[in-house]
Design an enzyme around this catalytic site. Structure first.
Site: not given
Length: 486
Positions: A255-256
Site C-alpha cells: 500500500s502507498k
C-alpha cells in the site's frame, strides 16, 4: 523469432510504484539479455487519472534506475508517435476498431448511463463488474447509421461470443482456457473518442512490433480478451509473461502508506538506486547461482525470464536494508560522502571534520538516516548511567574506570598530537605500563567522550575528531559524574 522488442508503457498517474518499476526492469533485462530493443511508450488515454508532472517522474525514475530506452517520445525509432494521445490523432485506434466492426468482432453501443446502471453485475476477483447484455448488437445497420448521423454518443464494444472458450499461453502459467460466457464485451473506444487502455495496448504492441509483453498477473483475467483481439485481426500474439504479486511482510498487497510502495519513497528513505534495482530484480526472479548482489550489467547477463516464479514475492524491508548496507560498504568514498553529507550536517552542528565522521559510519549503517543515531553524541554527551562503565569482557567497573580516567586526564591534557595514531600510541603506552589489556583503558575513555555503548569509531578515533579541548572537557565531566555517583 524476430528481434526481441519489449516496451514499458506506464500511465502518467503519479509516482512509480515498485510493481511498475519491476515490470520496466524485467522488460529492459529481457530485451538486453537477447540483444534486443527496449521501448518507452506513454499511455495517457485515461485523461481523468492524468497527473501533472507524472511524465517527468517516469523519465527521471528510469534514468536513475539505469533503464535506458532505445526508443520513445524523446528517441524516435521509426514507430512513433510514442504517446497514445498523439497516436490517437493519427486515427489509428478508430481505424482498427471500425475494422473489427466490419468483421463482426465489435459493435457500436449507444446505451445511456441509466440503462447501463440497471444491468446486472457479477463479482469477478472480488470486484463488482457490470456485464453488458449485448443490447446494441441487435441494432440494424440503418439504426446504427441513423444514430451516428444524429451525433448520438457511442462507445465501441468488443463482441465476444456467448458460447465456446478462449485459450491463451503464458510463459509462467502455461495454457489458460476460459469460458467465453465469463468474458464481458469490453469497451474498445470510449465516448470521448479515446481508446481504452486495453484496446490501445493491443493495437500499439502489434503496430510497434513488440514481441514480449510483461505485466502484473492482475492482468491475467483480461488476457483472454486481448487474445481474442489478436485472433480477430489475424495477428501473431506476443509472448505473455504475467508477473507474480508483490506483497508486504504480512503477505498483503503493497500500500502507498507502507513506505515501500514507490521508487521515490525508497530513495527518500535513504536507499541507493543500485540497491533498490538489485532488490527489485529478485522480487519474483531467482538466478542460477545462489547469490544476491548484482550490478545492472550482471543482471543483463544472468536474466532468464523462465526463472521467474508464479508465487507472490515478499517485499522484505529487512533484506533491502541489508542489501543497501552492502552497497554502502562497497561505495566509492567520494560518492558516499556526497550522499551522506546532508544527513551529517543535520545531525552534527559543531565544527568537526565531517569526512572523518563519514569514514567511521560508512561500514556501520544500512541507510543514510541511520547516521543520526550513530553520531548524535558529537554535539554533546547524552545522559547515561555509570553502570555503562562496567564491561565484563573488558574487566572494567565504574570504580576502575574512574581510576583510569584520573590517571589519563593529565596525559591527554599535555598531549600535543591529537591524531588517532598518536593518541592510540599514548593509550598503548599506558596499558603496557599498567600491565592491563587494551580494553581496560579504551572502554572508559570511549564511554567518557561519547556517553554511548556503541559508537562508529574507537576511543582515539573519536578524540581525534573532537580535538583536545573537547576531549579533555568530556573526560573531566565523566570523572565528576563518577565521583558524584560512586
Amino acid at each position: 523469432m524476430s528481434k526481441v522488442r519489449t516496451r514499458y508503457a506506464p500511465s502518467p498517474t503519479g509516482k512509480m510504484h515498485v510493481g511498475n518499476l519491476r515490470s520496466a526492469l524485467y522488460e529492459f533485462l529481457i530485451a538486453k539479455h537477447a540483444g534486443g530493443e527496449f521501448m518507452l511508450r506513454i499511455e495517457d488515454t485515461d485523461q481523468e487519472r492524468f497527473v501533472e508532472g507524472a511524465t517527468e517522474i517516469i523519465y527521471r525514475t528510469m534514468e536513475q534506475a539505469g533503464l535506458v530506452h532505445d526508443e520513445g517520445p524523446d528517441r524516435d525509432g521509426g514507430f512513433g508517435p510514442y504517446v497514445q494521445s498523439e497516436r490517437m490523432k493519427t486515427g489509428i485506434y478508430m481505424k482498427y476498431a471500425e475494422e473489427l466492426v466490419k468483421k463482426g468482432e465489435a459493435y457500436y453501443c449507444f446505451c445511456e448511463k441509466e440503462r447501463l446502471e440497471s444491468l446486472k453485475t457479477e463479482i469477478v476477483e472480488g470486484k463488482e463488474i457490470m456485464m453488458y447484455d449485448k443490447h446494441c448488437l441487435s441494432l440494424s445497420e440503418e439504426e446504427v447509421k441513423a444514430n451516428l448521423e444524429a451525433g448520438k454518443p457511442f462507445v465501441i464494444r468488443q463482441n465476444i461470443p456467448m458460447e465456446g472458450t478462449t485459450t491463451f499461453h503464458d510463459e509462467l502459467y502455461g495454457d489458460i482456457t476460459v469460458e467465453n460466457a465469463e468474458l464481458d464485451d469490453m469497451i474498445l473506444i470510449k465516448s470521448d473518442g479515446y481508446p481504452t487502455y486495453n484496446f490501445a495496448n493491443v493495437v500499439d504492441d502489434h503496430t510497434m512490433n513488440i514481441t514480449h509483453v510483461v505485466r502484473g498477473n492482475e492482468y491475467l483475467s483480461s488476457a483472454p480478451k486481448y487474445q481474442r483481439l489478436y485472433d480477430a485481426f489475424g495477428w501473431e500474439s506476443p509472448v505473455y509473461i504475467h508477473l507474480p504479486l508483490i506483497t508486504d511482510e504480512n503477505h498483503k498487497k503493497l500500500s502507498k502508506r507502507s513506505g515501500h510502495a514507490s521508487f521515490e519513497d525508497l530513495l527518500g528513505q535513504g536507499f541507493v538506486t543500485e540497491a533498490v534495482v538489485n532488490f527489485i530484480a529478485l522480487l519474483g526472479w531467482s538466478p542460477e547461482e545462489n547469490r544476491e548482489i548484482f550490478s545492472l550489467e550482471e543482471l543483463v547477463q544472468e536474466f532468464d525470464y523462465h526463472r521467474i516464479s508464479k508465487s507472490p514475492a515478499v517485499f522484505d524491508m529487512v533484506k533491502l536494508k541489508w542489501m543497501n548496507g552492502e552497497y554502502l560498504k562497497a561505495m566509492d568514498f567520494h560518492r558516499f560522502y556526497e550522499m551522506a553529507e546532508p544527513y551529517l550536517k543535520e545531525a552534527v552542528h559543531k565544527e568537526y571534520d565531517l569526512k572523518k565522521i563519514a569514514a567511521m559510519v560508512k561500514t556501520r549503517i544500512e541507510v543514510f538516516p541511520d547516521i543520526k543515531e550513530h553520531v548524535d553524541f558529537f554535539d554533546g554527551v547524552p545522559e547515561y548511567e555509570i553502570s555503562m562503565y562496567a564491561h565484563k569482557k573488558m574487566k572494567t567497573t565504574p570504580e576502575s574506570s574512574l581510576e583510569v580516567l584520573r590517571e589519563l586526564l593529565p596525559v591527554f591534557e599535555k598531549q600535543e598530537d591529537y591524531s588517532n595514531d598518536a593518541l592510540y600510541e599514548t593509550l598503548c603506552g599506558y596499558v603496557k605500563e599498567k600491565g592491563c589489556k587494551n580494553g581496560y583503558a579504551m572502554w572508559p575513555v570511549r564511554t567518557a567522550v561519547s556517553g554511548k555503548q556503541m559508537t562508529p569509531g574507537g576511543a582515539t578515533e573519536l578524540m581525534e575528531v573532537l580535538g583536545r579541548e573537547e576531549s579533555v572537557a568530556r573526560i573531566q565531566a565523566a570523572i565528576a559524574k563518577l565521583e558524584k555517583e560512586l
